[in-house]
Design an enzyme around this catalytic site. Structure first.
Site, mmCIF file in Angstrom:
data_model
loop_
_atom_site.group_PDB
_atom_site.id
_atom_site.type_symbol
_atom_site.label_atom_id
_atom_site.label_comp_id
_atom_site.label_asym_id
_atom_site.label_seq_id
_atom_site.Cartn_x
_atom_site.Cartn_y
_atom_site.Cartn_z
ATOM 1 C CE LYS A 1 -2.872 2.223 5.287
ATOM 2 N NZ LYS A 1 -2.555 1.403 3.566
ATOM 3 C CB SER B 1 -1.146 0.077 1.181
ATOM 4 O OG SER B 1 -0.428 -0.375 2.519
#
Length: 286
Positions: free
Chosen positions: A163, A103
């Site tokens: 993230k 991701s």
């Protein structure tokens, strides 16, 4: 050597063993030298074994042993103390992580072994094992836009996530046709060629925040589920996070929502190697 009362020899062997182990980790990145690294470790242990045997054979029966040669002292020095030191370093300074997914491609890849800095943001609830840290952040500040952070998922604090922070408290965030909008203004994005990863070709872009901070992102198309969103207003004490692999990331655009400040506990710093790709080189995380 410590058991035989040869303290300086024990220290030398310990330092040498740690140095060889670190060297072996570097050598393991290239298949042609990996076997040599394991051979060094075996040779070091064999040398220590033979040296210890010869030292013991030459010692007089009436030898007086120092305090650290007792079994309980060795247990404390070589087991309890290192474990305590490792836990202290892990909680206060650096914590290792293995990246399980893609991701954060292209900056982090599946199989990457990386270290995150714990001290950059001070210490909060999840800075210590089992959530035993202070309820609110102390001795530090929250992340800045562009930081790649480690945090506990808001809906399930048992899970660690990595993230990139793109929205601070009070910011308005929206995605339009794959373009990130910050407070109503499009964030600059420049094409940077194509990238093939695990047989999938994606388009790479250089994204530059208003502060001038730049990093690479990738996506396949500009009309995926997360490429067109409503406008989000980040509440106080929270952050908006995105994955760099924009079409393959569960982040603040979806059910994860905003990330509370106290859930963020480390800043991703450096990739050491990749367990799946031996050609992956050590690199700092942008």
């Amino acid at each position: 050597m410590a058991y035989l009362g040869r303290g300086w020899n024990a220290i030398a062997y310990s330092i040498g063993g740690v140095g060889i182990l670190i060297g072996q980790l570097w050598l393991s990145g290239a298949p042609s030298t990996a076997a040599f690294g394991y051979l060094l470790i075996f040779a070091w242990h064999l040398i220590g074994l033979l040296h210890g045997y010869r030292t013991a054979k030459r010692m007089p029966a009436e030898t007086m042993f120092p305090w650290y040669s007792r079994w309980y002292s060795l247990f404390l020095i070589f087991l309890v103390a290192p474990l305590a030191l490792a836990m202290l370093l892990r909680s206060l300074l650096f914590q290792p992580f293995t990246i399980p997914a893609s991701s954060m491609l292209p900056n982090l890849r599946s199989g990457d072994y990386m270290f995150a800095q714990k001290y950059v943001y001070g210490y909060s609830r999840y800075s210590f094992p089992y959530g035993l840290g202070p309820r609110h952040r102390i001795f530090g500040h929250g992340p800045e836009r562009g930081d790649v952070v480690m945090f506990r998922q808001p809906t399930d604090p048992r899970i660690d996530f990595v993230k990139r922070v793109v929205g601070l408290p009070g910011d308005r965030i929206q995605m339009k046709s794959g373009i990130l909008y910050l407070n109503g203004t499009a964030v600059e994005r420049e094409p940077a060629g194509d990238l093939t990863y695990q047989s999938v070709t994606v388009h790479a872009f250089k994204e530059t925040l208003p502060s001038g901070r730049s990093y690479m992102i990738v996506e396949q198309v500009d009309n995926s589920r997360g490429d067109n969103t409503r406008e989000f207003t980040v509440p106080d004490g929270h952050y908006f996070v995105l994955g760099d692999n924009r079409d393959n990331s569960l982040d603040s655009r979806f059910d994860m929502g905003f990330v509370p400040d106290d859930n963020i506990y480390a800043k991703a710093a450096i990739v050491l190697f990749n367990s799946e790709d031996k050609s992956r080189q050590t690199s700092w995380i942008q």
